[in-house]
Design a protein around this motif. Sequence first.
Motif, PDB file in Angstrom:
ATOM      1  N   LYS A   1       0.826  -1.205   0.000  1.00  0.00           N
ATOM      2  CA  LYS A   1       0.000   0.000   0.000  1.00  0.00           C
ATOM      3  C   LYS A   1       0.859   1.254   0.000  1.00  0.00           C
ATOM      4  O   LYS A   1       0.531   2.253  -0.657  1.00  0.00           O
ATOM      5  CB  LYS A   1      -0.929   0.004   1.213  1.00  0.00           C
ATOM      6  N   SER A   2       1.948   1.210   0.733  1.00  0.00           N
ATOM      7  CA  SER A   2       2.848   2.355   0.770  1.00  0.00           C
ATOM      8  C   SER A   2       3.477   2.600  -0.587  1.00  0.00           C
ATOM      9  O   SER A   2       3.582   3.742  -1.045  1.00  0.00           O
ATOM     10  CB  SER A   2       3.942   2.120   1.815  1.00  0.00           C
ATOM     11  N   ILE A   3       3.870   1.527  -1.252  1.00  0.00           N
ATOM     12  CA  ILE A   3       4.448   1.643  -2.592  1.00  0.00           C
ATOM     13  C   ILE A   3       3.411   2.219  -3.553  1.00  0.00           C
ATOM     14  O   ILE A   3       3.683   3.150  -4.320  1.00  0.00           O
ATOM     15  CB  ILE A   3       4.943   0.269  -3.085  1.00  0.00           C
ATOM     16  N   ALA A   4       2.182   1.658  -3.492  1.00  0.00           N
ATOM     17  CA  ALA A   4       1.129   2.085  -4.413  1.00  0.00           C
ATOM     18  C   ALA A   4       0.775   3.552  -4.239  1.00  0.00           C
ATOM     19  O   ALA A   4       0.443   4.240  -5.207  1.00  0.00           O
ATOM     20  CB  ALA A   4      -0.116   1.220  -4.213  1.00  0.00           C
ATOM     21  N   GLY A   5       0.848   4.040  -3.007  1.00  0.00           N
ATOM     22  CA  GLY A   5       0.443   5.411  -2.755  1.00  0.00           C
ATOM     23  C   GLY A   5       1.545   6.433  -2.900  1.00  0.00           C
ATOM     24  O   GLY A   5       1.305   7.629  -2.747  1.00  0.00           O
ATOM     25  N   SER A   6       2.772   5.978  -3.210  1.00  0.00           N
ATOM     26  CA  SER A   6       3.891   6.916  -3.237  1.00  0.00           C
ATOM     27  C   SER A   6       4.560   7.017  -4.607  1.00  0.00           C
ATOM     28  O   SER A   6       5.612   7.639  -4.723  1.00  0.00           O
ATOM     29  CB  SER A   6       4.938   6.510  -2.190  1.00  0.00           C
ATOM     30  N   VAL A   7       3.956   6.419  -5.621  1.00  0.00           N
ATOM     31  CA  VAL A   7       4.518   6.527  -6.976  1.00  0.00           C
ATOM     32  C   VAL A   7       3.483   7.184  -7.892  1.00  0.00           C
ATOM     33  O   VAL A   7       2.282   7.017  -7.711  1.00  0.00           O
ATOM     34  CB  VAL A   7       4.916   5.148  -7.548  1.00  0.00           C
ATOM     35  N   THR A   8       3.978   7.925  -8.856  1.00  0.00           N
ATOM     36  CA  THR A   8       3.080   8.550  -9.840  1.00  0.00           C
ATOM     37  C   THR A   8       3.026   7.664 -11.073  1.00  0.00           C
ATOM     38  O   THR A   8       3.524   8.021 -12.147  1.00  0.00           O
ATOM     39  CB  THR A   8       3.579   9.954 -10.206  1.00  0.00           C
ATOM     40  N   ALA A   9       2.438   6.509 -10.898  1.00  0.00           N
ATOM     41  CA  ALA A   9       2.306   5.532 -11.982  1.00  0.00           C
ATOM     42  C   ALA A   9       1.060   4.702 -11.716  1.00  0.00           C
ATOM     43  O   ALA A   9       0.630   4.561 -10.567  1.00  0.00           O
ATOM     44  CB  ALA A   9       3.551   4.630 -12.061  1.00  0.00           C
ATOM     45  N   PRO A  10       0.444   4.159 -12.764  1.00  0.00           N
ATOM     46  CA  PRO A  10      -0.710   3.287 -12.546  1.00  0.00           C
ATOM     47  C   PRO A  10      -0.342   2.071 -11.709  1.00  0.00           C
ATOM     48  O   PRO A  10       0.763   1.532 -11.843  1.00  0.00           O
ATOM     49  CB  PRO A  10      -1.108   2.875 -13.976  1.00  0.00           C
ATOM     50  N   VAL A  11      -1.264   1.665 -10.849  1.00  0.00           N
ATOM     51  CA  VAL A  11      -1.071   0.477 -10.015  1.00  0.00           C
ATOM     52  C   VAL A  11      -2.233  -0.472 -10.263  1.00  0.00           C
ATOM     53  O   VAL A  11      -3.402  -0.093 -10.120  1.00  0.00           O
ATOM     54  CB  VAL A  11      -0.993   0.847  -8.524  1.00  0.00           C
ATOM     55  N   VAL A  12      -1.904  -1.687 -10.652  1.00  0.00           N
ATOM     56  CA  VAL A  12      -2.923  -2.712 -10.892  1.00  0.00           C
ATOM     57  C   VAL A  12      -2.728  -3.847  -9.899  1.00  0.00           C
ATOM     58  O   VAL A  12      -1.616  -4.364  -9.745  1.00  0.00           O
ATOM     59  CB  VAL A  12      -2.844  -3.267 -12.336  1.00  0.00           C
ATOM     60  N   TYR A  13      -3.812  -4.193  -9.220  1.00  0.00           N
ATOM     61  CA  TYR A  13      -3.809  -5.307  -8.276  1.00  0.00           C
ATOM     62  C   TYR A  13      -4.553  -6.460  -8.933  1.00  0.00           C
ATOM     63  O   TYR A  13      -5.728  -6.343  -9.261  1.00  0.00           O
ATOM     64  CB  TYR A  13      -4.505  -4.886  -6.979  1.00  0.00           C
ATOM     65  N   TRP A  14      -3.862  -7.582  -9.129  1.00  0.00           N
ATOM     66  CA  TRP A  14      -4.456  -8.743  -9.794  1.00  0.00           C
ATOM     67  C   TRP A  14      -4.804  -9.792  -8.756  1.00  0.00           C
ATOM     68  O   TRP A  14      -3.933 -10.313  -8.079  1.00  0.00           O
ATOM     69  CB  TRP A  14      -3.486  -9.288 -10.837  1.00  0.00           C
TER      70      TRP A  14
END
Length: 421
Positions: free
Chosen positions: A234-247
């Motif tokens: 979650k920390s990684i997903a919220g701290s990058v300016t890039a799309p995040v896909v959870y499969w």
Amino acid sequence: MKKNPTLIKFHDTDSNTISHYYDYAVALNKIKELLIQRLGNGLKLCTTDVGIEEVFVTIEQLLERNDPDIEVLAHIYDTVGTTTINQTDDEKYKVTPSLTNNIFYFPAYKVAIVRVPIYQSHSDYIQDFIFNNDDGLLLDFLNYCIEKQRSFMLDGITVLTDTEEGLERSREQVTHQVHREDVLLDEDVKVNIFRSIDEFFSEGGSFYKEYAIPYKRGILLYGSPGNGKTTLVKSIAGSVTAPVVYWQITEYTNSYSIKEVFSTVTKMAPMILIIEDIDSMPEESRSIFLNTLDGATTKEGIFLIGTTNYPAKIDPALINRAGRFDRAYEIKQPDERLRKEYLFKKGLLQFITDETLDNLAVQTKGLSIAQLNELHMSVALEWHYEKQVNVEKIVKELQENLKKTIKQDWESEEYVGRLGF
């Protein structure tokens, strides 16, 4: 909202003009007649073999935002729904044009797209068609959809779930931002993970180009449950300016869904693909998954993060070959220092003394981050009602529960007869 015309009306048809009310050839002809007025006689009908689901995902989000780039020209049938009731991210209801039975037009690209419902005696299905009069503008339109979709994906996390009906897509907002400083890990592991993430998305991957390194990376996070793998993700997903896909892998994951997932994420690269509980990949799909990871382009621009609570179940082929998962990091049980730091950050000192906190850091040996969180919850509840707290008793109960979980031994005298309904 302006009223759009309907092209085919039930009462205007009979067996002489249409053999079957939902004969889609008649519908396409009516659509073409309308579009010629907009696009001229050079109108072309285009179908695709690769699927354009991302285009309709983009259309859906444009409609939710009332984006001026898109127009609804007309409905097709008067006895098929033309609007859909949706729920927005804040759980409010909203009525938007249905993706089926409407003609969507993009004036800037002179492109119209339609999802036609087709009802026949042996089956019901939908078919997608694109109308255009300039192939160059059509390609520009498809690239526009990808860029729009990528920008939409920055607002939250895209969740792809394998279901019996196929790959289901949803979007989740990051309602509680987990800051990097809140992630409790061995400092070396933490630095290595975040450094590799930051460098991957820095200046279009210039680091990889400078050192002639393939622009793709995969890391595997493993360790016992409750010690912060999800928090780290979650920390990684919220701290990058890039799309995040959870499969979300399920028993329905198969070769088709694997292909569809990687087709989707490759178009959105550079981006992050998260696969939690990767050990749950169905046995019959593992070879397809491995072959997909080995593909020359399927991971280009993709930062792949896999997690597992059971590393022994992981296929060794996943982590013993470059290009799949390049590094594996163990997310260990918190040591005494991390346990004290976590309890301090949770605010336990409002209930106990510094000395008690020091003792707790020792007494909670073996407890996970999740169990330490439960300790804080229990202490807060007891303090709220009693204005005093027996911390040692709470820790003892948690340690006993931990032992029972490990041994799977729940039938003691204390519990006999107390479970059940």
